[in-house]
Design a protein around this motif. Structure first.
Motif, PDB file in Angstrom:
ATOM      1  N   GLU A  71       0.806  -1.176   0.026  1.00  0.00           N
ATOM      2  CA  GLU A  71      -0.058   0.054  -0.071  1.00  0.00           C
ATOM      3  C   GLU A  71       0.859   1.213   0.162  1.00  0.00           C
ATOM      4  OE1 GLU A  71      -3.157   2.111   2.604  1.00  0.00           O
ATOM      5  OE2 GLU A  71      -2.375   0.457   3.445  1.00  0.00           O
ATOM      6  N   VAL A  72       2.070   1.213   0.631  1.00  0.00           N
ATOM      7  CA  VAL A  72       2.823   2.484   0.725  1.00  0.00           C
ATOM      8  C   VAL A  72       3.541   2.682  -0.452  1.00  0.00           C
ATOM      9  CG1 VAL A  72       5.070   3.317   1.988  1.00  0.00           C
ATOM     10  CG2 VAL A  72       3.512   2.067   3.200  1.00  0.00           C
ATOM     11  N   VAL A  73       3.976   1.470  -1.128  1.00  0.00           N
ATOM     12  CA  VAL A  73       4.492   1.585  -2.440  1.00  0.00           C
ATOM     13  C   VAL A  73       3.487   2.237  -3.598  1.00  0.00           C
ATOM     14  CG1 VAL A  73       5.846   0.473  -4.574  1.00  0.00           C
ATOM     15  CG2 VAL A  73       6.011   0.010  -2.077  1.00  0.00           C
ATOM     16  N   GLN A  74       2.218   1.806  -3.432  1.00  0.00           N
ATOM     17  CA  GLN A  74       1.227   2.308  -4.338  1.00  0.00           C
ATOM     18  C   GLN A  74       0.868   3.653  -4.137  1.00  0.00           C
ATOM     19  OE1 GLN A  74      -1.873  -0.513  -3.223  1.00  0.00           O
ATOM     20  NE2 GLN A  74      -1.573  -1.741  -5.241  1.00  0.00           N
ATOM     21  N   GLY A  77      -1.681  11.033  -2.940  1.00  0.00           N
ATOM     22  CA  GLY A  77      -1.844  11.990  -1.842  1.00  0.00           C
ATOM     23  C   GLY A  77      -0.502  12.654  -1.403  1.00  0.00           C
ATOM     24  N   ARG A  78      -0.474  12.801  -0.012  1.00  0.00           N
ATOM     25  CA  ARG A  78       0.704  13.622   0.323  1.00  0.00           C
ATOM     26  C   ARG A  78       1.997  12.914   0.118  1.00  0.00           C
ATOM     27  NH1 ARG A  78       1.210  14.117   6.970  1.00  0.00           N
ATOM     28  NH2 ARG A  78       3.442  14.998   7.064  1.00  0.00           N
ATOM     29  N   LEU A  79       2.013  11.746   0.555  1.00  0.00           N
ATOM     30  CA  LEU A  79       3.151  10.624   0.333  1.00  0.00           C
ATOM     31  C   LEU A  79       3.857  10.557  -1.198  1.00  0.00           C
ATOM     32  CD1 LEU A  79       5.376   8.770   1.532  1.00  0.00           C
ATOM     33  CD2 LEU A  79       3.984   6.860   1.289  1.00  0.00           C
ATOM     34  N   SER A  80       2.658  10.472  -1.889  1.00  0.00           N
ATOM     35  CA  SER A  80       3.053  10.580  -3.691  1.00  0.00           C
ATOM     36  C   SER A  80       3.765  11.920  -3.902  1.00  0.00           C
ATOM     37  CB  SER A  80       1.666  10.549  -4.266  1.00  0.00           C
ATOM     38  OG  SER A  80       0.976   9.743  -3.686  1.00  0.00           O
ATOM     39  N   ILE A  81       3.438  13.042  -3.395  1.00  0.00           N
ATOM     40  CA  ILE A  81       3.731  14.394  -3.818  1.00  0.00           C
ATOM     41  C   ILE A  81       5.185  14.391  -3.272  1.00  0.00           C
ATOM     42  CG2 ILE A  81       3.665  16.706  -3.410  1.00  0.00           C
ATOM     43  CD1 ILE A  81       0.331  16.172  -3.400  1.00  0.00           C
ATOM     44  N   MET A  82       5.401  14.304  -1.855  1.00  0.00           N
ATOM     45  CA  MET A  82       6.569  14.438  -1.392  1.00  0.00           C
ATOM     46  C   MET A  82       7.808  13.655  -1.859  1.00  0.00           C
ATOM     47  SD  MET A  82       5.455  17.169   0.076  1.00  0.00           S
ATOM     48  CE  MET A  82       7.119  17.640   0.465  1.00  0.00           C
ATOM     49  N   LYS A 138      12.269  10.115  -8.960  1.00  0.00           N
ATOM     50  CA  LYS A 138      11.422   9.121  -9.606  1.00  0.00           C
ATOM     51  C   LYS A 138      11.095   7.901  -8.916  1.00  0.00           C
ATOM     52  CE  LYS A 138      11.483   6.984 -14.200  1.00  0.00           C
ATOM     53  NZ  LYS A 138      12.433   6.473 -15.269  1.00  0.00           N
ATOM     54  N   VAL A 139       9.895   7.515  -9.012  1.00  0.00           N
ATOM     55  CA  VAL A 139       9.542   6.467  -8.158  1.00  0.00           C
ATOM     56  C   VAL A 139       9.083   5.254  -9.062  1.00  0.00           C
ATOM     57  CG1 VAL A 139       7.708   5.673  -6.546  1.00  0.00           C
ATOM     58  CG2 VAL A 139       8.680   8.211  -6.319  1.00  0.00           C
ATOM     59  N   GLN A 140       9.439   4.049  -9.114  1.00  0.00           N
ATOM     60  CA  GLN A 140       9.045   3.034  -9.554  1.00  0.00           C
ATOM     61  C   GLN A 140       8.758   1.560  -8.923  1.00  0.00           C
ATOM     62  OE1 GLN A 140      13.185   3.428 -11.808  1.00  0.00           O
ATOM     63  NE2 GLN A 140      11.664   2.507 -13.500  1.00  0.00           N
ATOM     64  N   ASN A 141       7.389   1.413  -9.144  1.00  0.00           N
ATOM     65  CA  ASN A 141       6.900   0.226  -8.555  1.00  0.00           C
ATOM     66  C   ASN A 141       7.324  -1.213  -9.330  1.00  0.00           C
ATOM     67  OD1 ASN A 141       5.472  -1.805  -7.117  1.00  0.00           O
ATOM     68  ND2 ASN A 141       3.475  -0.927  -7.347  1.00  0.00           N
ATOM     69  N   LEU A 142       8.290  -1.799  -8.747  1.00  0.00           N
ATOM     70  CA  LEU A 142       8.756  -2.862  -9.475  1.00  0.00           C
ATOM     71  C   LEU A 142       8.102  -4.170  -9.403  1.00  0.00           C
ATOM     72  CD1 LEU A 142      12.775  -2.334  -8.629  1.00  0.00           C
ATOM     73  CD2 LEU A 142      11.265  -1.159 -10.585  1.00  0.00           C
ATOM     74  N   PHE A 143       7.818  -4.650  -8.495  1.00  0.00           N
ATOM     75  CA  PHE A 143       7.037  -5.942  -8.234  1.00  0.00           C
ATOM     76  C   PHE A 143       6.430  -6.351  -6.748  1.00  0.00           C
ATOM     77  CE2 PHE A 143      11.490  -7.311  -7.981  1.00  0.00           C
ATOM     78  CZ  PHE A 143      11.379  -7.995  -6.913  1.00  0.00           C
ATOM     79  N   ASP A 144       5.465  -7.173  -6.824  1.00  0.00           N
ATOM     80  CA  ASP A 144       4.891  -7.437  -5.450  1.00  0.00           C
ATOM     81  C   ASP A 144       5.396  -8.595  -4.870  1.00  0.00           C
ATOM     82  OD1 ASP A 144       3.069  -5.443  -6.012  1.00  0.00           O
ATOM     83  OD2 ASP A 144       1.505  -6.609  -6.468  1.00  0.00           O
ATOM     84  N   VAL A 145       5.302  -8.587  -3.531  1.00  0.00           N
ATOM     85  CA  VAL A 145       5.748  -9.765  -2.825  1.00  0.00           C
ATOM     86  C   VAL A 145       4.818 -10.208  -1.868  1.00  0.00           C
ATOM     87  CG1 VAL A 145       7.777 -10.871  -1.192  1.00  0.00           C
ATOM     88  CG2 VAL A 145       8.253  -9.064  -3.096  1.00  0.00           C
ATOM     89  N   ALA A 157       5.979  -4.786  -1.550  1.00  0.00           N
ATOM     90  CA  ALA A 157       6.197  -4.740  -2.846  1.00  0.00           C
ATOM     91  C   ALA A 157       7.495  -3.827  -3.050  1.00  0.00           C
ATOM     92  CB  ALA A 157       5.376  -3.504  -3.253  1.00  0.00           C
ATOM     93  N   ILE A 158       8.447  -4.130  -4.122  1.00  0.00           N
ATOM     94  CA  ILE A 158       9.665  -3.713  -4.337  1.00  0.00           C
ATOM     95  C   ILE A 158       9.640  -2.531  -4.909  1.00  0.00           C
ATOM     96  CG2 ILE A 158      12.155  -3.916  -5.238  1.00  0.00           C
ATOM     97  CD1 ILE A 158      11.488  -6.005  -2.905  1.00  0.00           C
ATOM     98  N   VAL A 159      10.095  -1.143  -4.396  1.00  0.00           N
ATOM     99  CA  VAL A 159      10.100   0.077  -5.189  1.00  0.00           C
ATOM    100  C   VAL A 159      11.608   0.573  -5.450  1.00  0.00           C
ATOM    101  CG1 VAL A 159      10.173   1.325  -2.781  1.00  0.00           C
ATOM    102  CG2 VAL A 159       9.204   2.583  -4.982  1.00  0.00           C
ATOM    103  N   ARG A 160      11.668   1.196  -6.352  1.00  0.00           N
ATOM    104  CA  ARG A 160      13.061   1.996  -6.692  1.00  0.00           C
ATOM    105  C   ARG A 160      12.758   3.196  -6.659  1.00  0.00           C
ATOM    106  NH1 ARG A 160      14.291   0.316 -12.192  1.00  0.00           N
ATOM    107  NH2 ARG A 160      15.506  -1.631 -11.221  1.00  0.00           N
ATOM    108  N   LEU A 161      13.738   4.145  -5.860  1.00  0.00           N
ATOM    109  CA  LEU A 161      13.648   5.352  -5.846  1.00  0.00           C
ATOM    110  C   LEU A 161      14.958   6.129  -6.294  1.00  0.00           C
ATOM    111  CD1 LEU A 161      12.314   5.740  -2.180  1.00  0.00           C
ATOM    112  CD2 LEU A 161      11.078   6.011  -4.087  1.00  0.00           C
TER     113      LEU A 161
END
Length: 281
Positions: A142-145, A157-162, A168-175, A189-193
């Motif tokens: 949910e946080v990665v989304q 929302g707020r987390l997306s914007i900040m 650059k935010v990339q949602n790579l894959f779910d676990v 989920a794995i995220v790349r920042l």
């Protein structure tokens, strides 16, 4: 990121869930693509399942930050043959990552972050401007989304914007939960920042932006006119080309920066939500 160590019970206060699925571990390392000579830092190595692969890729050079002192002796024994393996017993939220920068090589940070500290830790790391090249984290799905969502999407929302202000935010894959022991009650989920070298929408005062975004999403089902009425009028929003009847999730990062710069330039005295109060995001 680590497998369940024999003889070590995962601790709730550290938010420990040990990764044991080899396919997931390999996919994570493939996503990171570590190389020899890179300055890689792992947060929360546990018993070293990911650590071992990172050391192989970097020819035995790796910094790790681990808070659980009971795990450290096992890591020292397991990787005693790697003189470039350095353990920092510390709380990552309070750790000065600048001390790990060597020969101007930026940091590449990896971690399976406990859900209860993931957001503050990410923003702590984003404060190291010019020090961090990229970050790969296992987080609650949910946080990665929310981090990766764009304007108009339900998770935006707020987390997306900040987060997207800085990188650059990339949602790579779910676990799934079955990849861990003990199994968490949520998906991950794995995220790349990747922090921007040059911010695409630089704001004149970052604190003003934080306050505007926090206040805008204090009641996300209400309009900008209602949420921002104490800091900027409908007429002023319209003068910026922004419809005050919109809900906050319809605005882009660039538009929030526009509002923030207007408030900062005009030294508008407004009433903001205190730091301790949660938004509706």
């Amino acid at each position: 990121m680590s497998r369940q160590p024999s003889g070590h019970k995962a601790r709730k206060r550290f938010g420990q869930n040990f990764l044991h699925d080899q396919n997931v571990i390999l996919n994570i390392v493939k996503s990171i693509r570590p190389r020899e000579g890179e300055n890689i830092v792992e947060i929360g190595p546990g018993m070293g399942a990911i650590t071992e692969l990172l050391l192989d890729a970097t020819e035995g050079h790796l910094n790790v930050v681990e808070l659980d002192r009971d795990l450290i002796p096992g890591l020292k024994v397991k990787f005693f043959n790697s003189p470039g393996f350095v353990i920092h017993e510390a709380d990552a939220l309070k750790f000065d990552f600048n001390q790990l920068k060597v020969d101007e090589r930026p940091l590449r940070i990896v971690g399976n972050l406990p859900y209860n500290i993931s957001t503050p830790l990410i923003f702590h790391l984003l404060s190291y401007s010019g020090t961090v090249k990229d970050m790969h984290f296992m987080l609650q799905k949910e946080v990665v989304q929310r981090m990766a969502a764009g304007p108009g999407e339900k998770n935006y929302g707020r987390l997306s914007i900040m987060a997207q202000y800085f990188c650059k935010v990339q949602n790579l894959f779910d676990v799934g939960p079955e990849a861990f022991h003990p199994a968490p009650k949520v998906d991950s989920a794995i995220v790349r920042l990747v922090p921007y070298e040059t911010l695409p929408h630089p704001v004149k005062n970052h604190r003003t932006l934080e306050n505007v975004v926090r206040t805008s999403f204090s009641m996300r089902r209400k309009t900008l006119r209602n949420n921002l009425k104490k800091v900027i009028s409908s007429e002023q929003l319209e003068s910026l080309g922004i419809d005050p009847s919109l809900r906050p999730e319809r605005l882009s990062l660039a538009e929030f920066v526009l509002i923030s710069d207007y408030i900062f330039d005009n030294k508008i005295e407004g009433t903001y939500l205190p730091e301790s109060e949660n938004s509706d995001d």
